[in-house]
Motif scaffolding. Structure first.
Motif, short mmCIF file in Angstrom:
data_model
loop_
_atom_site.label_atom_id
_atom_site.label_comp_id
_atom_site.label_asym_id
_atom_site.label_seq_id
_atom_site.Cartn_x
_atom_site.Cartn_y
_atom_site.Cartn_z
N LEU A 154 42.80 60.72 4.93
CA LEU A 154 42.47 59.90 6.09
C LEU A 154 41.52 60.66 7.00
O LEU A 154 41.56 61.88 7.04
CB LEU A 154 43.76 59.54 6.84
CG LEU A 154 44.77 58.73 6.03
CD1 LEU A 154 46.04 58.53 6.82
CD2 LEU A 154 44.21 57.39 5.59
N PRO A 155 40.65 60.00 7.71
CA PRO A 155 40.49 58.56 7.84
C PRO A 155 39.71 57.97 6.67
O PRO A 155 38.98 58.67 5.97
CB PRO A 155 39.70 58.42 9.15
CG PRO A 155 38.92 59.67 9.25
CD PRO A 155 39.77 60.73 8.63
N VAL A 156 39.88 56.67 6.48
CA VAL A 156 39.21 55.96 5.40
C VAL A 156 38.55 54.69 5.94
O VAL A 156 38.88 54.21 7.01
CB VAL A 156 40.20 55.56 4.28
CG1 VAL A 156 40.76 56.77 3.57
CG2 VAL A 156 41.30 54.67 4.81
N THR A 157 37.61 54.20 5.16
CA THR A 157 37.01 52.89 5.41
C THR A 157 37.42 51.99 4.26
O THR A 157 37.23 52.36 3.10
CB THR A 157 35.47 52.99 5.48
OG1 THR A 157 35.12 53.85 6.56
CG2 THR A 157 34.85 51.63 5.69
N VAL A 197 47.36 46.81 1.58
CA VAL A 197 46.59 48.06 1.44
C VAL A 197 47.06 49.08 2.48
O VAL A 197 47.25 50.25 2.15
CB VAL A 197 45.08 47.78 1.57
CG1 VAL A 197 44.30 49.08 1.63
CG2 VAL A 197 44.58 46.93 0.41
N ALA A 198 47.28 48.65 3.71
CA ALA A 198 47.77 49.56 4.74
C ALA A 198 49.13 50.13 4.37
O ALA A 198 49.38 51.33 4.55
CB ALA A 198 47.84 48.84 6.08
N GLU A 199 49.99 49.30 3.81
CA GLU A 199 51.31 49.77 3.38
C GLU A 199 51.18 50.79 2.25
O GLU A 199 51.87 51.81 2.23
CB GLU A 199 52.16 48.59 2.92
CG GLU A 199 53.57 48.96 2.56
CD GLU A 199 54.42 47.76 2.16
OE1 GLU A 199 55.37 47.97 1.38
OE2 GLU A 199 54.12 46.63 2.59
N LEU A 200 50.27 50.55 1.32
CA LEU A 200 50.06 51.50 0.22
C LEU A 200 49.52 52.83 0.74
O LEU A 200 49.84 53.88 0.19
CB LEU A 200 49.08 50.92 -0.80
CG LEU A 200 49.61 49.77 -1.64
CD1 LEU A 200 48.47 49.14 -2.43
CD2 LEU A 200 50.71 50.24 -2.57
N LEU A 201 48.70 52.78 1.78
CA LEU A 201 48.16 54.00 2.37
C LEU A 201 49.16 54.69 3.28
O LEU A 201 48.95 55.83 3.70
CB LEU A 201 46.89 53.69 3.16
CG LEU A 201 45.67 53.26 2.35
CD1 LEU A 201 44.56 52.77 3.28
CD2 LEU A 201 45.18 54.39 1.47
N ASP A 220 45.76 51.03 13.26
CA ASP A 220 45.45 52.39 13.70
C ASP A 220 43.98 52.70 13.46
O ASP A 220 43.57 53.06 12.36
CB ASP A 220 46.33 53.39 12.96
CG ASP A 220 46.27 54.79 13.55
OD1 ASP A 220 45.33 55.06 14.33
OD2 ASP A 220 47.16 55.59 13.24
N GLU A 221 43.17 52.56 14.50
CA GLU A 221 41.72 52.71 14.38
C GLU A 221 41.28 54.15 14.12
O GLU A 221 40.15 54.39 13.71
CB GLU A 221 41.04 52.16 15.62
CG GLU A 221 41.23 50.66 15.77
CD GLU A 221 40.65 50.12 17.06
OE1 GLU A 221 40.10 50.90 17.86
OE2 GLU A 221 40.74 48.90 17.25
N ASP A 222 42.15 55.13 14.38
CA ASP A 222 41.82 56.53 14.11
C ASP A 222 41.91 56.85 12.62
O ASP A 222 41.28 57.78 12.15
CB ASP A 222 42.74 57.47 14.88
CG ASP A 222 42.55 57.38 16.38
OD1 ASP A 222 41.42 57.02 16.80
OD2 ASP A 222 43.50 57.65 17.12
N LYS A 223 42.71 56.08 11.88
CA LYS A 223 42.94 56.37 10.46
C LYS A 223 42.20 55.44 9.51
O LYS A 223 41.93 55.82 8.38
CB LYS A 223 44.43 56.31 10.16
CG LYS A 223 45.22 57.39 10.87
CD LYS A 223 46.68 57.32 10.54
CE LYS A 223 47.45 58.39 11.29
NZ LYS A 223 48.88 58.27 11.11
N VAL A 224 41.90 54.22 9.95
CA VAL A 224 41.30 53.25 9.04
C VAL A 224 40.31 52.35 9.78
O VAL A 224 40.54 51.95 10.92
CB VAL A 224 42.37 52.40 8.32
CG1 VAL A 224 43.16 51.57 9.30
CG2 VAL A 224 41.78 51.54 7.24
#
Length: 130
Positions: free
Chosen positions: A59-62, A90-94, A100-104
């Motif tokens: 993380l972070p990812v796009t 997808v968020a749950e898998l990650l 959370d704008e800092d991570k995704v």
């Protein structure tokens, strides 16, 4: 990491459906994302207990979500709305909160194709850009 989920997502904003029908659709879309991630993500295995990647992207990812349609293009709001359950899965898998704008960072698009699908592409943000 890129994979295609062979599902037809629908804009649920204006639909007047029973709550159980909506919940069933949400479960089906999320299960389809998890199944494709399990099968097609370069041999990445999901932990069966908590449905997260054992070796997730840093993380972070796009995350880019592309809706493939066969007939009609949706407006921007409809496209984002139709991809809600895919985004949640997808968020749950990650292992993150999808807000959370800092991570995704989420990107949405759509393109015409031969069959309905959603293309999920997860890219790590370059270390200089962090």
């Amino acid at each position: 990491m890129k994979f295609t989920v062979p599902i037809r997502v629908r804009n649920g904003q204006n639909e007047r459906l029973h709550w159980a029908v909506k919940a069933k659709r949400a479960r089906q879309e999320k299960a389809a994302v998890v199944a494709e991630a399990w099968l097609l993500c370069d041999g990445v295995r999901l932990a069966t207990s908590n449905r997260k990647w054992r070796s997730p992207p840093r993380l972070p990812v796009t995350v880019s979500l592309t809706r493939i349609y066969t007939r009609q293009r949706m407006d921007i709001d409809g496209n984002v709305s139709s991809l809600k359950h895919v985004q949640d899965a997808v968020a749950e898998l990650l292992g993150i909160d999808d807000g959370d704008e800092d991570k995704v960072t989420w990107k949405y698009s759509q393109q015409k194709g031969d069959a309905y699908a959603v293309v999920v592409q997860i890219e790590e943000v370059a270390s200089e850009a962090r």
